[in-house]
Design an enzyme around this catalytic site. Structure first.
Site, PDB file in Angstrom:
ATOM      1  N   HIS A 348       0.615  -0.888   0.252  1.00  0.00           N
ATOM      2  CA  HIS A 348      -0.259   0.023   0.150  1.00  0.00           C
ATOM      3  C   HIS A 348       0.719   1.505  -0.125  1.00  0.00           C
ATOM      4  O   HIS A 348       1.984   1.300   0.722  1.00  0.00           O
ATOM      5  CB  HIS A 348      -0.877   0.199   1.136  1.00  0.00           C
ATOM      6  CG  HIS A 348      -1.848   1.395   1.647  1.00  0.00           C
ATOM      7  ND1 HIS A 348      -3.107   1.384   0.368  1.00  0.00           N
ATOM      8  CD2 HIS A 348      -1.695   2.336   2.054  1.00  0.00           C
ATOM      9  CE1 HIS A 348      -3.154   2.599   0.783  1.00  0.00           C
ATOM     10  NE2 HIS A 348      -2.726   2.882   2.131  1.00  0.00           N
ATOM     11  N   ASN A 349       0.634   2.375  -0.840  1.00  0.00           N
ATOM     12  CA  ASN A 349       1.195   3.367  -0.233  1.00  0.00           C
ATOM     13  C   ASN A 349       2.608   3.115  -1.364  1.00  0.00           C
ATOM     14  O   ASN A 349       4.048   3.935  -0.500  1.00  0.00           O
ATOM     15  CB  ASN A 349       1.246   4.184   0.192  1.00  0.00           C
ATOM     16  CG  ASN A 349      -0.049   5.017   0.725  1.00  0.00           C
ATOM     17  OD1 ASN A 349      -0.545   5.417  -0.167  1.00  0.00           O
ATOM     18  ND2 ASN A 349      -0.766   5.772   1.947  1.00  0.00           N
ATOM     19  N   GLU A 378       1.349  -0.410  -5.648  1.00  0.00           N
ATOM     20  CA  GLU A 378       0.179   0.937  -5.213  1.00  0.00           C
ATOM     21  C   GLU A 378       0.622   2.340  -6.261  1.00  0.00           C
ATOM     22  O   GLU A 378       1.654   2.380  -6.340  1.00  0.00           O
ATOM     23  CB  GLU A 378      -0.830   1.135  -4.438  1.00  0.00           C
ATOM     24  CG  GLU A 378      -1.785   2.130  -4.473  1.00  0.00           C
ATOM     25  CD  GLU A 378      -2.001   2.650  -3.396  1.00  0.00           C
ATOM     26  OE1 GLU A 378      -3.777   3.030  -2.851  1.00  0.00           O
ATOM     27  OE2 GLU A 378      -1.810   2.401  -1.968  1.00  0.00           O
ATOM     28  N   ASP A 380      -0.807   5.918  -6.841  1.00  0.00           N
ATOM     29  CA  ASP A 380      -1.899   7.151  -6.610  1.00  0.00           C
ATOM     30  C   ASP A 380      -1.660   7.973  -7.933  1.00  0.00           C
ATOM     31  O   ASP A 380      -0.600   9.309  -7.488  1.00  0.00           O
ATOM     32  CB  ASP A 380      -1.607   7.402  -5.569  1.00  0.00           C
ATOM     33  CG  ASP A 380      -2.474   7.058  -4.140  1.00  0.00           C
ATOM     34  OD1 ASP A 380      -2.712   5.781  -4.631  1.00  0.00           O
ATOM     35  OD2 ASP A 380      -1.602   7.127  -3.019  1.00  0.00           O
ATOM     36  N   HIS A 393       1.082  10.855  -2.423  1.00  0.00           N
ATOM     37  CA  HIS A 393      -0.031  11.274  -1.401  1.00  0.00           C
ATOM     38  C   HIS A 393      -0.722  12.149  -1.980  1.00  0.00           C
ATOM     39  O   HIS A 393       0.019  13.028  -1.112  1.00  0.00           O
ATOM     40  CB  HIS A 393       0.158  10.549  -0.410  1.00  0.00           C
ATOM     41  CG  HIS A 393      -0.552  10.103   0.691  1.00  0.00           C
ATOM     42  ND1 HIS A 393      -1.713  10.682   1.683  1.00  0.00           N
ATOM     43  CD2 HIS A 393      -1.244   8.896   0.307  1.00  0.00           C
ATOM     44  CE1 HIS A 393      -2.246   9.771   2.037  1.00  0.00           C
ATOM     45  NE2 HIS A 393      -2.441   8.646   1.164  1.00  0.00           N
ATOM     46  N   GLU A 427      -5.097   4.021  -8.392  1.00  0.00           N
ATOM     47  CA  GLU A 427      -5.774   4.960  -7.662  1.00  0.00           C
ATOM     48  C   GLU A 427      -5.815   6.219  -8.522  1.00  0.00           C
ATOM     49  O   GLU A 427      -4.919   6.520  -8.600  1.00  0.00           O
ATOM     50  CB  GLU A 427      -5.471   5.736  -6.275  1.00  0.00           C
ATOM     51  CG  GLU A 427      -6.482   6.299  -5.678  1.00  0.00           C
ATOM     52  CD  GLU A 427      -6.600   6.324  -4.661  1.00  0.00           C
ATOM     53  OE1 GLU A 427      -5.839   7.353  -3.617  1.00  0.00           O
ATOM     54  OE2 GLU A 427      -6.258   5.087  -3.387  1.00  0.00           O
TER      55      GLU A 427
END
Length: 742
Positions: A348-349, A378, A380, A393, A427
């Site tokens: 994640h991230n 991931e 973003d 982020h 994302e």
């Protein structure tokens, strides 16, 4: 309560005990023989290695303004690289170990050099990355030839180190490689006047540095027994004798003598009996003979298929004597089942190196995740300047990296450790124009790696398998809904204007739920049944300011495949993740238990049934635990061992030993911990060593985590890891394990 355990240094049948130093070994100058300095080595006169021994001056690069001259030189031990930080301060010397190097890349092949190394030609630049969380080392050599020499030389030495047989390691090193590198620095530090002789005061200092508090009278007695020259100094063979006595392993000797009988020599038949008692019922005489020929040090004993005490100790400290089943180190599971039938290592991230509020984003974080076996990363994605999508982020102070740079890293590093498919979890916060740019980069950079259609062009009945998707990159994401009218980019090919992100399905969001209240947002075990044929990704709440993680076991219990964690955040949660994916070749895919793969399953993690398995662990000893406070030589750990079980709620438990006062070098417990389990197929076992503190929380020392069904029974060594997942070698636990199934 166990204390320091040293013996009289007696030998078994003329051989040194422990992994002690063989007669004739010189510690002159406390040097270690190099791994390439034997007659059969092809590196004795290698020009690259010889140039590294002379040393080179590099420019160390951290930013556009931070560039420092540094002198690097391979030490004669062939294991370490020495470097000088400040030329005005000649005592500012440091080393790093070759065994800690993850990779060596030549050119502008790191984020740091791509950003800050443009003033130096790519051919003069190299990057050294490390297995732990230590920062990359970005260097520029004076010439391209010099950079190439170091890249080639490091590659040769590391390959030689990896390829050496166990026998070669035993022949070339008086005692184990890892112990040598560990004790080497302490000997130098304790020798305060640098005369290669050790006074009693220096010996006491050495003991404190290696985590031992010894009674002064006993220490003085041991010192005098080893001081054969009676000059109140230990040197050469006397230091060897002191270390030999310090390294005695009475608990291993007791096991050896139990099986070897009065002659104190282990025959192949007696070794086979030991293997059978270890739980290796299928072991054969040929396997026993193979172990003797691999680990025995005495050639005459080997000729007669006999094993002495030293060889027995070498075997128990080898990978074959470790707690992790060697058969599970390689890919051993069926890789031809649908993707939904596997737990998949997920991040994640992924772009973050620190917290999700103000930490740095870096493409290096992706490289490290791939090096850990991660298969789902991931991105973003946000609108960036000059029409370039960026990854960071959103709505925070984290730094930004270019989307295209991340995709290039995926292309170059995604399959460095594992050949099985990588999933890019996008994302997407970009408008149509930059979405088109993203699609363009995905197609042009990844090329044939990118999956854009089903394998046979037909609508599939189930997800493809990891085996079918080897070397492929899958995209997981949702098409961004744009409310304002935007024109697609006219400079892109028509194929990049089409809608990507719909080959095997369309993602849907289930929303948030509290895993502490229920395993599933659906009634009964419907959620588990859904996870038998579709993928489910779980990730931490965005409100976790410190990028804290959750317990992934609760989601694995429900059959979730993509249980994403912040890889940059150490803790027991990442220990569990590392333990779950430690097996099956660290390929990032682990086959779920049978009861989590059938659509009509009735499994309920809250009610797994009556316990069917009993796990009995006798915690015996530990060896060479690290000091926690190196600034205070008198600070010695008071270690205890805790065994934790993570599985379905009913199986979760933890039990611990008493603590041993003032001994992190070779503490003894001899305590038995017992657990019962109803769903052992899901269980992880975590061994934790802590420093006991009566007035505050215990301090973490080391840990090792693995699936219960990957445990080897019998007497086993557990090689510990640090909080950030780095090896603490030579720190080990020694335990006896028994698994009983009803």
């Amino acid at each position: 309560m166990g204390g320091l355990r040293v013996g009289d240094g007696a030998s078994a049948a003329g051989l040194d005990v422990g992994f002690g130093i063989r007669n004739g070994t010189s510690l002159e100058g406390l040097a270690i023989p190099a791994p390439w300095c034997n007659p059969s080595s092809d590196l004795n006169e290698d020009e690259d290695v010889l140039a590294m021994l002379k040393g080179s001056q590099f420019c160390k690069i951290r930013s556009l303004k931070w560039r420092k001259a540094r002198f690097y030189r391979l030490q004669e031990d062939g294991l370490t690289v020495w470097f000088q930080r400040r030329f005005r301060h000649p005592k500012s010397h440091h080393v790093f170990f070759l065994q800690h190097i993850e990779a060596v890349r030549q050119g502008h092949e790191s984020e740091g050099l791509r950003r800050y190394g443009s003033a130096f030609p790519a051919g003069r630049c190299l990057t050294i990355t490390f297995k732990n969380r230590r920062k990359n080392l970005d260097l520029a050599a004076a010439t391209e030839e010099e950079a190439q020499r170091w890249v080639r030389g490091l590659a040769k030495l590391r390959a030689r180190l990896d390829a050496m047989s166990q026998r070669e390691k035993l022949d070339q090193y008086p005692f184990f490689l890892n112990f040598l590198t560990w004790i080497h620095g302490y000997l130098h530090q304790a020798d305060s006047d640098h005369d290669s002789k050790m006074s009693f005061k220096e010996i006491k200092h050495l003991l404190q540095m290696v985590n031992v508090t010894m009674d002064d009278m006993y220490a003085q007695q041991l010192f005098e027994e080893c001081d054969s020259s009676k000059n109140e100094r230990l040197e050469d063979a006397e230091i060897e004798e002191f270390l030999r006595r310090l390294l005695k392993r009475p608990e291993l000797e007791e096991i050896f003598y139990r099986y070897s009988g009065e002659d104190r020599v282990l025959s192949a038949a007696e070794l086979l009996e030991f293997l059978h008692d270890q739980g290796e019922e299928e072991a054969t005489m040929a396997q026993a003979q193979h172990l003797i020929h691999t680990y025995e040090l005495n050639d005459k004993a080997k000729q007669h298929d006999l094993m002495m005490l030293d060889g027995f100790m070498m075997y128990l400290l080898s990978p074959e004597g470790a707690v992790l089943d060697p058969a599970h180190k390689d890919v051993y599971q069926d890789m031809n089942q649908p993707l939904s039938h596997y737990f998949i290592s997920s991040s994640h991230n992924t772009y973050l190196t620190q917290s999700q509020i103000g930490g740095a984003s870096s493409t290096e974080a992706y490289i490290r995740a791939f090096a850990q076996g991660c298969r789902c990363v991931e991105l973003d994605c946000w609108e960036g300047a000059d029409g370039e999508p960026v990854v960071y982020h959103g709505h925070t102070f984290t730094s930004k990296i270019l989307f295209r740079d991340v995709i290039q890293v995926v292309r170059d590093h995604a399959f460095s450790l594992s050949p099985y498919p990588v999933i890019l979890s996008l994302e997407n916060h970009c408008g149509l124009q930059q979405q088109s740019t993203m699609a363009h980069y995905l197609r042009t950079i990844l090329g044939n790696m990118l999956v854009t259609e089903t394998l046979d062009g037909k609508i599939p009945k189930e997800l493809p398998s990891p085996e079918q998707l080897k070397g492929k990159v899958l995209i997981k994401g949702k098409k961004q809904i744009v409310h304002q009218k935007e024109e697609p980019r006219s400079d892109l090919p028509d194929e990049d204007k089409e809608d990507e992100l719909k080959v095997w399905g369309c993602p849907q969001e289930w929303g948030s739920w509290d895993p502490g209240l229920t395993i599933s947002p659906c009634p009964g075990n419907n959620f588990i049944r859904c996870n038998t044929y579709q993928l489910c990704r779980v990730y931490p709440l965005g409100l976790r300011m410190t990028s804290a993680n959750y317990n992934p076991q609760e989601m694995w219990n429900g059959g979730c495949q993509l249980v994403a964690l912040n890889f940059q955040t150490p803790g027991y949660e990442m220990d569990l993740n590392n333990g779950r994916f430690l097996v099956n070749g660290k390929c990032g895919y682990v086959l779920k238990p049978d009861f989590l793969r059938h659509r009509d399953t009735t499994f309920d993690p809250e009610h797994p049934g009556a316990p069917q398995t009993t796990l009995i662990i006798k915690v015996l000893t530990a060896q060479q635990l690290p000091k926690l406070n190196r600034e205070k030589p008198n600070s010695i750990v008071d270690p205890l061992v805790r065994v934790e079980i993570y599985g379905v709620p009913r199986d979760c438990a933890q039990k611990e030993t008493d603590y041993v006062l003032n001994n992190g070098f070779n503490p003894y417990w001899g305590q038995t911990l017992k657990f019962t389990l109803g769903a052992p197929e899901l269980a992880l076992v975590r061994f934790v060593v802590e420093d006991y503190d009566a007035t505050s929380f215990n301090d973490f020392v080391g840990q090792f985590t693995l699936p219960l069904y990957s445990l080897k029974q019998g007497y086993r060594h557990i090689h510990l890891f640090s909080k950030d997942g780095a090896s603490l070698s030579p720190a080990t636990l020694f335990v006896h394990i028994q698994i009983k199934n009803q």
